[in-house]
Design a protein around this motif. Structure first.
Motif, mmCIF file in Angstrom:
data_model
loop_
_atom_site.group_PDB
_atom_site.id
_atom_site.type_symbol
_atom_site.label_atom_id
_atom_site.label_comp_id
_atom_site.label_asym_id
_atom_site.label_seq_id
_atom_site.Cartn_x
_atom_site.Cartn_y
_atom_site.Cartn_z
ATOM 1 N N ASP A 14 0.826 -1.214 0.000
ATOM 2 C CA ASP A 14 0.000 0.000 0.000
ATOM 3 C C ASP A 14 0.858 1.261 0.000
ATOM 4 O OD1 ASP A 14 0.780 -0.425 2.664
ATOM 5 O OD2 ASP A 14 -1.186 0.087 3.496
ATOM 6 N N ALA A 29 -5.450 3.156 -2.363
ATOM 7 C CA ALA A 29 -4.575 1.980 -2.396
ATOM 8 C C ALA A 29 -5.292 0.779 -1.794
ATOM 9 C CB ALA A 29 -3.282 2.255 -1.631
ATOM 10 N N ARG A 30 -5.911 0.983 -0.652
ATOM 11 C CA ARG A 30 -6.644 -0.088 0.034
ATOM 12 C C ARG A 30 -7.759 -0.644 -0.858
ATOM 13 N NH1 ARG A 30 -11.189 -0.399 3.708
ATOM 14 N NH2 ARG A 30 -10.844 -2.081 5.194
ATOM 15 N N ARG A 48 -2.546 -5.755 1.892
ATOM 16 C CA ARG A 48 -1.959 -4.402 1.863
ATOM 17 C C ARG A 48 -0.544 -4.396 2.397
ATOM 18 N NH1 ARG A 48 -6.081 -0.737 5.065
ATOM 19 N NH2 ARG A 48 -4.757 -1.692 6.595
#
Length: 70
Positions: A14, A29-30, A48
């Motif tokens: 992440d 990103a998550r 992540r």
């Protein structure tokens, strides 16, 4: 394929997506990771915190980057 330089032994997935400018923030990103949109060395990755090392290849939305260590 763009190369992204890291200074440490590894970086978490992440964090890398943010560092490389592939996403705008941690939430984005998550989302992409949990939705299965990110591939690491050709395999879908949904963690992540996956550690990314030198020579790993990351792909998101058709964009590929290779990790190099500086």
């Amino acid at each position: 394929m763009k190369e992204v330089e890291i200074k440490t032994e590894f970086i978490k997935l992440d964090q890398l997506l943010k560092w490389a400018g592939m996403v705008g923030d941690g939430g984005e990103a998550r989302y992409h990771i949990l939705e299965g949109n990110v591939r690491v060395n050709g395999e879908t990755e949904k963690r992540r915190g996956k550690k990314i090392y030198e020579n790993d290849i990351i792909e998101l939305d058709g964009e590929k980057i290779k990790i190099v260590r500086g």
